[in-house]
Design a protein around this motif. Structure first.
Motif, short mmCIF file in Angstrom:
data_model
loop_
_atom_site.label_atom_id
_atom_site.label_comp_id
_atom_site.label_asym_id
_atom_site.label_seq_id
_atom_site.Cartn_x
_atom_site.Cartn_y
_atom_site.Cartn_z
N SER A 86 7.67 88.40 41.66
CA SER A 86 6.55 87.71 42.29
C SER A 86 7.01 86.81 43.43
O SER A 86 6.26 85.97 43.91
CB SER A 86 5.79 86.87 41.25
OG SER A 86 6.66 85.93 40.65
N THR A 95 -0.92 91.59 45.92
CA THR A 95 -1.67 91.20 44.72
C THR A 95 -3.02 90.60 45.09
O THR A 95 -4.05 90.93 44.49
CB THR A 95 -0.86 90.21 43.88
OG1 THR A 95 0.38 90.82 43.50
CG2 THR A 95 -1.62 89.82 42.62
N GLU A 99 -6.53 92.30 44.14
CA GLU A 99 -7.44 91.49 43.32
C GLU A 99 -8.84 91.49 43.91
O GLU A 99 -9.84 91.59 43.19
CB GLU A 99 -6.90 90.07 43.20
CG GLU A 99 -7.79 89.11 42.43
CD GLU A 99 -7.91 89.46 40.96
OE1 GLU A 99 -9.00 89.24 40.40
OE2 GLU A 99 -6.92 89.95 40.38
N GLN A 111 -1.39 91.68 36.27
CA GLN A 111 -0.09 91.83 36.92
C GLN A 111 1.03 91.87 35.90
O GLN A 111 1.09 91.05 34.98
CB GLN A 111 0.15 90.69 37.91
CG GLN A 111 1.41 90.89 38.75
CD GLN A 111 1.55 89.82 39.82
OE1 GLN A 111 0.80 88.86 39.87
NE2 GLN A 111 2.53 89.98 40.69
#
Length: 350
Positions: A86, A95, A99, A111
């Motif tokens: 991350s 991400t 999303e 995730q």
């Protein structure tokens, strides 16, 4: 821009084959997810779009049986996003974009961080399958075959993102054309007089890094110039990185550019230059293989390869929607162009 178009609409399918949800989406000019929402009575779909979808369904004599079989009648509205970490700026942006798409289609995005661990990746994917998730967006570890076989055998709709898996014909893949970006970047660096290239990477065997290096080598070979290139494999320890870089930079006879393969290594490089008393770009140039959010805040501003993350996310979600809706077209591989942003951290004097 994406280099391969998504499958087109069959205008008169009754003479060729049964209409699919892909045909309905193409004729209505909407996404597969929108068609799914209209059929299942979900989502915030405007009335004009609902009308277009219904008209397309009628025109194509679409019965919806394929949709009913392929959608989530036996699955929960959850999609797994499986990435190695991350900390990458690209993963964070990806991400966020996915999303947005998931929320718009009434899905939950979960995730999963694999930390480049094949067993961890396999275990987490097994849990997703056991929990009856609807689909998986996967940036696989180096040894991808076991988890891909697991996904295939469980008939889990899956799209591989931003890491090419050679000879993989079961799943759609959406990638950045890293090699072409580095061919273009290296050619420009050579024109500006750089004769030494150091590539700093923690994972030299990853397909993305191999593509970057292949692009660098291609440009060097085409130039016919006397250019030195070095792969500096560094671990996860910043002090070790600083020591390795200091050794590499003992020879100051060549005009050098350091290519950092991640946002983290870019930050380490800037700190190392300061500790070594090096001026950027007067003493050494710096190019990042991805664009961190702080690139313009750095001084000098950081030169980067800007990946088309928004486009990548949009295409990946559209492909996954098709698969979750029961689409069984042949798998496609789509490559998106990256952009080279040269800024203050690269010397332009010849």
């Amino acid at each position: 821009m994406a280099k391969k178009e998504l499958p087109g609409v069959v205008r008169n399918p009754r003479h060729l084959r049964k209409a699919t949800i892909n045909d309905v989406a193409a004729l209505a000019g909407v996404s597969v997810g929108t068609v799914s929402n209209v059929i299942n009575g979900r989502g915030n779909v405007s009335e004009p779009r609902r009308k277009k979808v219904r008209e397309a369904i009628a025109t194509l004599s679409f019965t919806g049986s394929l949709l009913a079989k392929g959608m989530r009648a036996q699955r929960y509205p959850v999609v797994g996003l499986c990435v190695p970490n991350s900390t990458s700026s690209n993963f964070v942006t990806m991400t966020d974009i996915l999303e947005e798409h998931a929320t718009g289609a009434n899905f939950e995005l979960v995730q999963i961080i694999t930390r480049h661990d094949q067993q961890r990746e396999h275990d987490r994917i097994e849990r997703l399958i056991a929990s009856r998730a609807s689909g998986v967006l996967l940036l696989p570890t180096l040894l991808a075959e076991p988890v891909l076989e697991l996904l295939h055998s469980s008939q889990m709709p899956t799209v591989i993102i931003n890491r090419f898996v050679a000879d993989e014909e079961r799943f759609d893949q959406v990638l950045v054309d890293h090699r072409s970006a580095f061919v273009a970047a290296t050619r420009q660096l050579l024109e500006w007089g750089h004769t030494r290239i150091i590539v700093a990477t923690q994972f030299p065997n990853f397909s993305v890094v191999r593509q970057n290096i292949a692009g660098i080598n291609e440009a060097i070979a085409d130039s016919g110039a006397d250019v030195s290139s070095t792969i500096m494999k560094c671990g996860t320890n910043q002090e070790e990185f600083n020591r390795m870089l200091a050794v590499e930079l003992r020879d100051a006879s060549r005009k050098t550019v350091l290519i950092a393969s991640s946002s983290l290594l870019s930050a380490w490089s800037i700190e190392a230059f300061r500790d070594l008393g090096l001026r950027c770009p007067e003493d050494i140039s710096l190019l990042a293989a991805e664009e961190p959010h702080w690139a313009m805040a750095a001084w000098p501003s950081l030169s980067c390869i800007q990946q088309p993350t928004r486009e990548l996310g949009r295409i990946a979600w559209d492909l996954l929607s098709r698969r979750m809706a029961g689409g069984n077209d042949a798998a496609v591989t789509i490559r998106c162009d990256a952009r080279v942003n040269f800024r203050g951290s690269v010397s332009r004097s010849t």
